[in-house]
Design a protein around this motif. Structure first.
Motif, PDB file in Angstrom:
ATOM      1  N   THR A  31       6.495  -9.858  -1.095  1.00 42.82           N
ATOM      2  CA  THR A  31       6.745  -8.460  -1.452  1.00 42.82           C
ATOM      3  C   THR A  31       7.339  -8.365  -2.857  1.00 42.82           C
ATOM      4  N   SER A  80       5.062  -4.560   9.892  1.00 43.00           N
ATOM      5  CA  SER A  80       5.988  -3.526   9.442  1.00 43.00           C
ATOM      6  C   SER A  80       5.267  -2.331   8.817  1.00 43.00           C
ATOM      7  N   ASN A  81       4.183  -2.580   8.072  1.00 43.34           N
ATOM      8  CA  ASN A  81       3.459  -1.468   7.446  1.00 43.34           C
ATOM      9  C   ASN A  81       2.786  -0.570   8.477  1.00 43.34           C
ATOM     10  N   ARG A  85       5.673   1.614   9.387  1.00 48.01           N
ATOM     11  CA  ARG A  85       6.167   2.456   8.297  1.00 48.01           C
ATOM     12  C   ARG A  85       5.262   3.650   8.024  1.00 48.01           C
ATOM     13  N   SER A 113      11.499   2.281   3.125  1.00 50.90           N
ATOM     14  CA  SER A 113      11.092   1.227   2.199  1.00 50.90           C
ATOM     15  C   SER A 113      10.702  -0.040   2.953  1.00 50.90           C
ATOM     16  N   ASP A 114      10.031  -0.917   2.260  1.00 46.31           N
ATOM     17  CA  ASP A 114       9.544  -2.162   2.845  1.00 46.31           C
ATOM     18  C   ASP A 114      10.685  -3.093   3.235  1.00 46.31           C
TER      19      ASP A 114
END
Length: 271
Positions: free
Chosen positions: A20, A101-102, A105, A168-169
């Motif tokens: 990332t 996670s994306n 998100r 946020s990531d």
């Protein structure tokens, strides 16, 4: 902005989430180049020296540090008992569903059918570019109904403060670090799930693989296997949720129910 500012910005995540961090560095470079071309930044900013100002990454690509599955229930109990935040809800949701996670998100309300306990992720949001249907366990439905009651938009992002801007990531990773959990990645909980399914259940490997939205490596087999094991996956994810929600007292009673149960658990939709 100069290279020193970029070093300062990337230092906290350079070793924690190297891939990332590298992507962010690349995007900063693109933005600064564009700003210079437009005349918004008078002098061209070179970021070639940024990596020299940061520690060397020992990045094993494809390998994500995972928490041993036996330790995950305690973490989930701690997250559930702490003051609720969007980040904590997102992390619990991600672990319950063993998703990336994306995928969490950028989840929007229109993807969910809470009455049937189904999450339909479109192909453009999946790594393999193929649509993925996730059976939601009872605790996940309960978590989503709570967030639905607090929503700011009927169609916006589920894990967002305003329904428009995603968290946020690094939000979920920061929760782990703040709790003193070093090295473990959010992506690694998918490995925790895989290990648990292999060691503590009788579900076939292909069911767990499908739950992770993994593509079959054998193209011939993939061409003939059309099933997505949805009902078996519903049972598997219900067992995973039961395992995650067990208390410390229950942890000491030997094998969990998932190791011996063969019948699916009915989905309990919370009103």
């Amino acid at each position: 902005m100069d290279s020193a500012c970029v070093v300062e910005a990337l230092a906290p995540i350079w070793l924690e989430i190297p891939e990332t961090a590298r992507r962010i560095l690349q995007r900063i470079s693109v933005v600064l180049d564009f700003a210079h071309v437009k005349g918004w930044v008078p002098e061209e900013v070179s970021l070639r020296s940024v990596r020299k100002g940061l520690p060397r990454q020992n990045d094993k690509r494809g390998h994500m540090e995972a928490m041993p599955y036996a330790e995950v229930p305690a973490l989930m109990q701690k997250l559930a008992g702490a003051s609720p935040t969007t980040g904590r809800d997102a992390l619990r949701f991600t672990i319950y569903n063993a998703v990336r996670s994306n995928e969490t998100r950028f989840a929007v309300w229109s993807e969910f059918n809470l009455d049937d306990g189904i999450w339909s992720i479109p192909g453009e949001r999946m790594k393999a570019r193929e649509a993925h249907i996730v059976p939601l366990s009872a605790p996940v439905v309960a978590l989503l109904r709570k967030r639905w009651n607090e929503r700011t938009s009927d169609t916006g992002l589920v894990f967002s403060h305003n329904g428009e801007k995603p968290i946020s990531d690094v939000t979920m990773t920061k929760l782990l670090r703040d709790d003193g959990i070093a090295g473990i990645t959010v992506h690694g909980f998918r490995s925790s799930f895989t290990d648990w399914a292999a060691e503590r259940t009788r579900f076939p490997k292909e069911v767990a693989d499908k739950a992770l939205a993994h593509k079959l490596p054998n193209k011939v087999e993939a061409a003939y296997r059309r099933t997505d094991f949805f009902e078996k996956r519903r049972s598997l994810m219900a067992r995973w949720a039961e395992y995650l929600d067990r208390t410390e007292t229950q942890s000491g009673k030997g094998k969990d129910a998932a190791a011996t149960a063969s019948e699916p658990t009915a989905l309990r939709v919370v009103a």
